[in-house]
Design a protein around this motif. Structure first.
Motif, mmCIF file in Angstrom:
data_model
loop_
_atom_site.group_PDB
_atom_site.id
_atom_site.type_symbol
_atom_site.label_atom_id
_atom_site.label_comp_id
_atom_site.label_asym_id
_atom_site.label_seq_id
_atom_site.Cartn_x
_atom_site.Cartn_y
_atom_site.Cartn_z
ATOM 1 N N ILE A 101 36.283 37.987 31.134
ATOM 2 C CA ILE A 101 37.904 37.633 31.215
ATOM 3 C C ILE A 101 38.095 37.842 32.762
ATOM 4 N N CYS A 102 37.863 38.660 33.564
ATOM 5 C CA CYS A 102 38.288 38.689 35.007
ATOM 6 C C CYS A 102 37.685 37.695 35.700
ATOM 7 N N LEU A 103 36.581 37.209 35.431
ATOM 8 C CA LEU A 103 36.051 36.046 35.973
ATOM 9 C C LEU A 103 36.846 34.882 35.496
ATOM 10 N N LYS A 104 36.982 34.665 34.282
ATOM 11 C CA LYS A 104 37.868 33.522 33.904
ATOM 12 C C LYS A 104 39.429 33.445 34.433
ATOM 13 N N LYS A 105 39.895 34.504 34.739
ATOM 14 C CA LYS A 105 41.305 34.778 35.190
ATOM 15 C C LYS A 105 41.273 35.212 36.588
ATOM 16 N N ASN A 106 40.400 35.038 37.339
ATOM 17 C CA ASN A 106 40.079 35.509 38.620
ATOM 18 C C ASN A 106 40.737 36.740 38.918
ATOM 19 N N VAL A 107 40.387 37.854 38.300
ATOM 20 C CA VAL A 107 41.073 39.233 38.626
ATOM 21 C C VAL A 107 39.702 40.018 39.233
ATOM 22 N N LEU A 108 40.251 40.585 40.517
ATOM 23 C CA LEU A 108 38.996 41.154 41.161
ATOM 24 C C LEU A 108 38.841 42.569 40.180
ATOM 25 N N LEU A 109 37.552 42.819 39.989
ATOM 26 C CA LEU A 109 37.024 43.837 39.126
ATOM 27 C C LEU A 109 36.066 44.763 40.167
ATOM 28 N N LEU A 110 36.385 46.082 40.223
ATOM 29 C CA LEU A 110 35.859 46.988 41.264
ATOM 30 C C LEU A 110 35.373 48.285 40.397
ATOM 31 N N SER A 111 34.400 49.100 40.935
ATOM 32 C CA SER A 111 33.910 50.028 40.198
ATOM 33 C C SER A 111 33.544 51.343 41.396
ATOM 34 N N SER A 112 33.634 52.446 40.741
ATOM 35 C CA SER A 112 33.476 53.723 41.734
ATOM 36 C C SER A 112 32.976 54.710 40.796
ATOM 37 N N LYS A 113 32.034 55.512 41.666
ATOM 38 C CA LYS A 113 31.366 56.550 41.060
ATOM 39 C C LYS A 113 32.135 57.872 40.928
ATOM 40 N N LYS A 114 33.361 57.624 41.645
ATOM 41 C CA LYS A 114 34.224 59.024 41.740
ATOM 42 C C LYS A 114 34.954 58.893 40.315
ATOM 43 N N ASP A 115 35.778 60.241 39.843
ATOM 44 C CA ASP A 115 36.434 60.270 38.696
ATOM 45 C C ASP A 115 37.983 59.769 38.901
ATOM 46 N N SER A 116 38.242 59.324 37.789
ATOM 47 C CA SER A 116 39.707 58.715 38.014
ATOM 48 C C SER A 116 40.841 59.487 38.729
ATOM 49 N N LEU A 117 40.875 60.680 38.405
ATOM 50 C CA LEU A 117 41.794 61.517 39.180
ATOM 51 C C LEU A 117 41.485 61.619 40.847
ATOM 52 N N GLU A 118 40.533 61.423 41.178
ATOM 53 C CA GLU A 118 40.155 61.359 42.585
ATOM 54 C C GLU A 118 40.345 60.106 43.152
ATOM 55 N N VAL A 119 39.915 59.085 42.296
ATOM 56 C CA VAL A 119 40.394 57.847 42.714
ATOM 57 C C VAL A 119 41.895 57.400 42.886
ATOM 58 N N ILE A 120 42.607 57.951 41.861
ATOM 59 C CA ILE A 120 43.915 57.680 41.988
ATOM 60 C C ILE A 120 44.827 58.589 43.083
ATOM 61 N N GLY A 121 44.045 59.749 43.160
ATOM 62 C CA GLY A 121 44.706 60.599 44.516
ATOM 63 C C GLY A 121 44.317 59.986 45.664
ATOM 64 N N GLU A 122 43.288 59.522 46.210
ATOM 65 C CA GLU A 122 42.834 58.842 47.417
ATOM 66 C C GLU A 122 43.843 57.565 47.533
ATOM 67 N N LEU A 123 43.852 56.676 46.443
ATOM 68 C CA LEU A 123 44.696 55.571 46.619
ATOM 69 C C LEU A 123 45.996 55.917 46.525
ATOM 70 N N SER A 124 46.655 56.794 46.047
ATOM 71 C CA SER A 124 48.149 56.995 46.053
ATOM 72 C C SER A 124 48.271 57.621 47.622
ATOM 73 N N GLN A 125 47.611 58.328 48.131
ATOM 74 C CA GLN A 125 47.606 59.049 49.358
ATOM 75 C C GLN A 125 47.553 57.999 50.578
ATOM 76 N N TYR A 126 46.607 56.944 50.511
ATOM 77 C CA TYR A 126 46.646 55.882 51.109
ATOM 78 C C TYR A 126 47.787 55.120 51.106
ATOM 79 N N MET A 127 48.279 54.788 49.945
ATOM 80 C CA MET A 127 49.460 53.845 49.747
ATOM 81 C C MET A 127 50.740 54.596 50.695
ATOM 82 N N TYR A 128 50.858 55.980 50.198
ATOM 83 C CA TYR A 128 52.080 56.592 50.624
ATOM 84 C C TYR A 128 51.795 56.652 52.473
ATOM 85 N N GLU A 129 50.859 56.926 52.857
ATOM 86 C CA GLU A 129 50.923 56.954 54.207
ATOM 87 C C GLU A 129 51.057 55.169 54.821
#
Length: 140
Positions: A101-129
């Protein structure tokens, strides 16, 4: 007033998330990230467009336990054209239905080995800055 946003290519350069598909969505803007909850059961009145979607163990497991039609409906809804990316955390395998579905609708699909809270924390901090209000003072 338009909400502040970060260019997706800036975010991708800063973090080393694996690209599951090769769609280049670096021109899109990101206003934040979130984990879908009620959207997974069909309550879509308050979908947070222009925010990256984080899918962790709970979300992937919940969706995988649905019948094929409900899974497809869920993935179709989550891959709205205004969504800058979907990021799967915890090193989880991306479901084939979501990849297609992502390929069909041209949505970027990413992966991380980190857990969800860590990813949300680092992305939120980056965006806040990046989005923090700044006051320039010129002294002459």
């Amino acid at each position: 007033m338009e909400k502040p946003k970060v260019k997706l290519n800036s975010l991708l350069k800063h973090f080393s998330y694996e690209k599951i598909n090769s769609e280049d969505k670096s021109f899109k803007n990101v206003q934040g990230v979130y984990r879908p909850g009620l959207e997974l059961v069909g309550f879509n009145d308050y979908m947070e467009y222009h925010k990256g979607i984080i899918l962790g163990s709970k979300e992937i497991t919940f969706i995988s336990k649905q019948d094929e039609e409900k899974r497809k409906d869920c993935y179709e809804f989550l891959t709205n054209e205004n969504i800058p990316f979907i990021l799967i955390t915890n090193g989880l395998e991306c479901p084939n239905e979501l990849k297609e579905i992502c390929l069909k609708k041209n949505v970027l699909l990413l992966s991380s080995k980190k857990d969800s809270l860590e990813v949300i924390g680092e992305l939120s901090q980056y965006m806040y800055e990046k989005l923090a209000n700044r006051k320039m003072i010129h002294g002459t």
